[in-house]
Design an enzyme around this catalytic site. Structure first.
Site, PDB file in Angstrom:
ATOM      1  CG  HIS A   1      -9.551  -1.533  -2.739  1.00 21.55           C
ATOM      2  ND1 HIS A   1      -8.366  -1.813  -3.377  1.00 21.55           N
ATOM      3  CD2 HIS A   1      -9.230  -0.767  -1.675  1.00 21.55           C
ATOM      4  CE1 HIS A   1      -7.373  -1.243  -2.726  1.00 21.55           C
ATOM      5  NE2 HIS A   1      -7.873  -0.599  -1.681  1.00 21.55           N
ATOM      6  CG  ASP A   2      -8.341   2.517  -3.514  1.00 20.30           C
ATOM      7  OD1 ASP A   2      -9.062   2.284  -2.526  1.00 20.30           O
ATOM      8  OD2 ASP A   2      -7.103   2.439  -3.506  1.00 20.30           O
TER       9      ASP A   2
ATOM     10  CG  ASP B   1      -1.996   0.959   1.255  1.00 15.75           C
ATOM     11  OD1 ASP B   1      -2.851   0.854   0.364  1.00 15.75           O
ATOM     12  OD2 ASP B   1      -2.030   1.841   2.138  1.00 15.75           O
TER      13      ASP B   1
HETATM   14  O1  TEU Z   1      -4.754   3.942  -1.655  1.00 18.76           O
HETATM   15  C1  TEU Z   1      -3.932   5.046  -1.839  1.00 18.76           C
HETATM   16  C2  TEU Z   1      -4.572   6.216  -2.387  1.00 18.76           C
HETATM   17  O2  TEU Z   1      -3.861   7.152  -2.669  1.00 18.76           O
HETATM   18  C3  TEU Z   1      -6.052   6.215  -2.589  1.00 18.76           C
HETATM   19  O3  TEU Z   1      -6.701   6.199  -1.379  1.00 18.76           O
HETATM   20  C4  TEU Z   1      -6.435   7.406  -3.312  1.00 18.76           C
HETATM   21  O4  TEU Z   1      -6.347   8.510  -2.496  1.00 18.76           O
HETATM   22  C5  TEU Z   1      -7.803   7.363  -3.867  1.00 18.76           C
HETATM   23  O5  TEU Z   1      -8.532   6.296  -3.416  1.00 18.76           O
HETATM   24  C6  TEU Z   1      -7.680   7.259  -5.340  1.00 18.76           C
HETATM   25  O6  TEU Z   1      -8.849   7.353  -5.952  1.00 18.76           O
HETATM   26  C7  TEU Z   1      -4.385   2.991  -0.753  1.00 18.76           C
HETATM   27  C8  TEU Z   1      -5.485   1.964  -0.621  1.00 18.76           C
HETATM   28  O7  TEU Z   1      -5.629   1.294  -1.838  1.00 18.76           O
HETATM   29  C9  TEU Z   1      -6.734   2.647  -0.151  1.00 18.76           C
HETATM   30  O8  TEU Z   1      -7.838   1.793  -0.125  1.00 18.76           O
HETATM   31  C10 TEU Z   1      -6.464   3.216   1.211  1.00 18.76           C
HETATM   32  O9  TEU Z   1      -7.563   3.975   1.627  1.00 18.76           O
HETATM   33  C11 TEU Z   1      -5.223   4.098   1.223  1.00 18.76           C
HETATM   34  O10 TEU Z   1      -4.125   3.528   0.531  1.00 18.76           O
HETATM   35  C12 TEU Z   1      -4.763   4.318   2.637  1.00 18.76           C
HETATM   36  O11 TEU Z   1      -4.254   3.131   3.161  1.00 18.76           O
END
Ligand code: TEU
Ligand code: CA
Length: 537
Positions: free
Chosen positions: A315-316, A199
């Site tokens: 998932h993002d 991550d």
């Molecule tokens: O994501 C990193 C991240 O930069 C994303 O959260 C981004 O800000 C946004 O979702 C992009 O559209 C990672 C993980 O994949 C995410 O699920 C976590 O929330 C984040 O790190 C924090 O751990």
């Protein structure tokens, strides 16, 4: 280049909270995942990237970890986890763990100690600064809106959190922090896992006083050290999440000498539908020529000196069929087109749960239906800044992370077969039409297209190691390329548009040479909406 198992592998991402609930509490869990291993085996994938299952108060659905050596209560026990690893192994499926080590939960024992006093032994595990003129130390902002600094009464200092305020950033410049992280990585390696997805790994070496956040000067020293002290001598897949990696940086990470990682997720294509320099919520229409240029640039960047990952979803991110395809009349065709376009490319493909069914975005109308901390914070932030609520809701419908997080659609029974209880987030109402049960035995389904694509990669070395030759660089509708290895040449042709378009790259009558396609018959000289196929020349 030395061959690696993960060169020809296809990885499937499971978001545990939304996969299968085995005990009716409305939350997906480890026993649920075990119950679907045969489904995954049938699809043909080689490894599961498992979202975080460690102990967590769930401010950010497990990306806020309070104990790296325990399992989240809602997800089960360590015995369940050990069984998941061994049951997966029986089916030749490796488990790739999510390594969330840029930050912990504020409920992690290290932070509980750290915030107690300035001279606590754990103080320096996190990043603490004095106020400046009675305010935050500097202007660094959180990825989840607002300042990245949170004031803590007890000691009168601010701590850094690049994500939610319940996710304080670790201080990787402290050697004890690094060694403690390596320790728990080895704890998991000893359990027989297949690798790590890391991550926001590019953030660990930040220098917040110099406004250097991604790609700090010591980043690659730390990754090399981690490699040496943990997975370096094991045959593991390691993939770093790197939003700011360019080609040179990606080559460094994925150097085939094995000193760092296997590959990175880079997101250049993912940012193309936002206004440059602004947030992901500031929407811009996708320019397909720009997308093609970006994809092909990465495809032609590596020659035995690095390795790509391939993905549309995680998932993002919003669901690709809703994002750049057509989730209505051409849902099936466009979902398959994205699969064919991606799985013909060079690199390791990642499938996000439900992508293999053509699952779509959710389109919530009520802010209370959203569960994601990023979305809720953005909503409040933009409302306070005077944005029109209609625009905010529109951005959420297009880009909100909950689009990918609605429960997996297993069958047409209540709650899509995900749970017998009340799901933690609403099920997409289209589950009666879109679900696994109706697709597994239907040879024309999106599921069976993905299954075929996975198998094609296993049976055709040209897809794994062949050179990538771009075609039709100036065509905004047709995405085409060749993969070439020795005498073997496979051509991939995809109509990225919902219109019929001219295309003379192949003849009709070549149907029998097609390895996979999304229309039953062939036509000559044109492509139908979202038509896509791979053909051996
Ligand atoms: O994501 C990193 C991240 O930069 C994303 O959260 C981004 O800000 C946004 O979702 C992009 O559209 C990672 C993980 O994949 C995410 O699920 C976590 O929330 C984040 O790190 C924090 O751990
Ligand atoms: Ca459950």
């Amino acid at each position: 280049m030395e061959k690696k198992w993960w060169h020809s592998a296809v990885i499937y991402q499971v978001y545990p909270r939304s996969f299968v609930d085995s005990n009716g509490d409305g939350i997906g869990d480890i026993n649920g995942i075990i119950s679907k291993l045969d489904y995954l085996k049938n699809l043909g994938i080689n490894a599961v990237w498992l979202g975080p299952v460690y102990k967590s108060p769930n401010d950010d659905n497990g990306y806020d970890i309070s104990d790296y050596r325990q399992i989240m209560d809602e997800f089960g026990t360590m015995e369940d986890m050990d069984r998941l690893i061994s049951e997966a192994k029986k089916r030749d499926i490796k488990i790739i763990m999510d390594l969330v080590a840029n930050h912990t939960s504020d409920e992690h024992a290290w932070f509980v100690e750290s915030r107690k006093s300035k001279d606590n032994p754990y103080r320096d595990y996190y990043i603490w600064r004095d106020p400046v003129n009675g305010d935050v130390p500097n202007g660094i902002t959180s990825n989840f809106s607002g300042s990245a600094w949170e004031y803590d009464e007890t000691t009168g200092q601010y701590y850094l959190h690049l994500f939610s305020k319940k996710q304080p950033d670790l201080n990787w410049h402290n050697e004890n922090v690094r060694n403690d992280v390596y320790d728990f990585m080895n704890f998991w390696i000893d359990k027989g896992i297949g690798g790590f997805r890391m991550d926001v790994i590019e953030l660990i070496a930040k220098l917040p006083d110099e406004d250097i956040i991604p790609n700090g000067p010591k980043l690659h020293d730390y990754i090399k050290e981690m490699n040496r002290k943990t997975f370096g001598d094991k045959d593991m897949l390691t993939v770093g999440e790197c939003w700011c990696a360019d080609i040179d940086i990606a080559k460094q990470y994925s150097n085939p000498d094995g000193s760092e990682l296997s590959m990175v997720f880079q997101f250049e294509h993912i940012g193309l539908d936002q206004i440059p320099g602004k947030d992901k919520w500031d929407l811009k229409e996708l320019d397909t020529l720009e997308l093609k240029k970006t994809l092909y640039k990465w495809q032609t960047a590596f020659h035995d000196d690095g390795w790509n990952s391939l993905f549309w979803n995680n998932h993002d991110l919003p669901r690709i069929v809703s994002r750049w395809g057509n989730d209505k009349e051409y849902r099936v065709e466009s979902a398959k087109m994205f699969g064919i376009l991606l799985h013909g490319m060079k690199g390791t493909p990642y499938i996000y749960q439900g992508e293999e069914l053509g699952m779509t975005n959710i389109y919530f109308d009520d802010i209370n239906d959203y569960k994601d901390v990023e979305s809720i914070n953005m909503y409040k932030d933009r409302l306070a800044k005077g944005y029109d609520v209609k625009d905010i809701m529109h951005s959420l419908k297009v880009k909100g992370r909950d689009n990918a997080r609605t429960p997996m659609q297993w069958d047409d029974s209540e709650n899509a077969g995900f749970t017998t209880g009340t799901p933690w987030i609403k099920v997409n109402p289209n589950y009666k039409e879109i679900n696994a049960q109706s697709q597994v035995d239907d040879e024309n389904s999106v599921f069976n297209c993905y299954k075929k694509l996975i198998n094609i990669r296993k049976e055709n070395e040209v897809i794994v190691y062949g050179e990538f030759e771009p075609l039709l660089m100036d065509d905004k509708d047709v995405f085409a390329y060749d993969r070439v290895l020795g005498d073997d040449r496979i051509r991939v042709i995809c109509n990225f548009s919902g219109n019929e378009v001219d295309c003379t790259l192949v003849n009709a009558g070549d149907k029998e040479k097609q390895l996979v396609s999304n229309y039953k018959d062939v036509v000559t000289g044109k492509l139908r909406p979202y038509e896509a196929f791979m053909i051996r020349l």
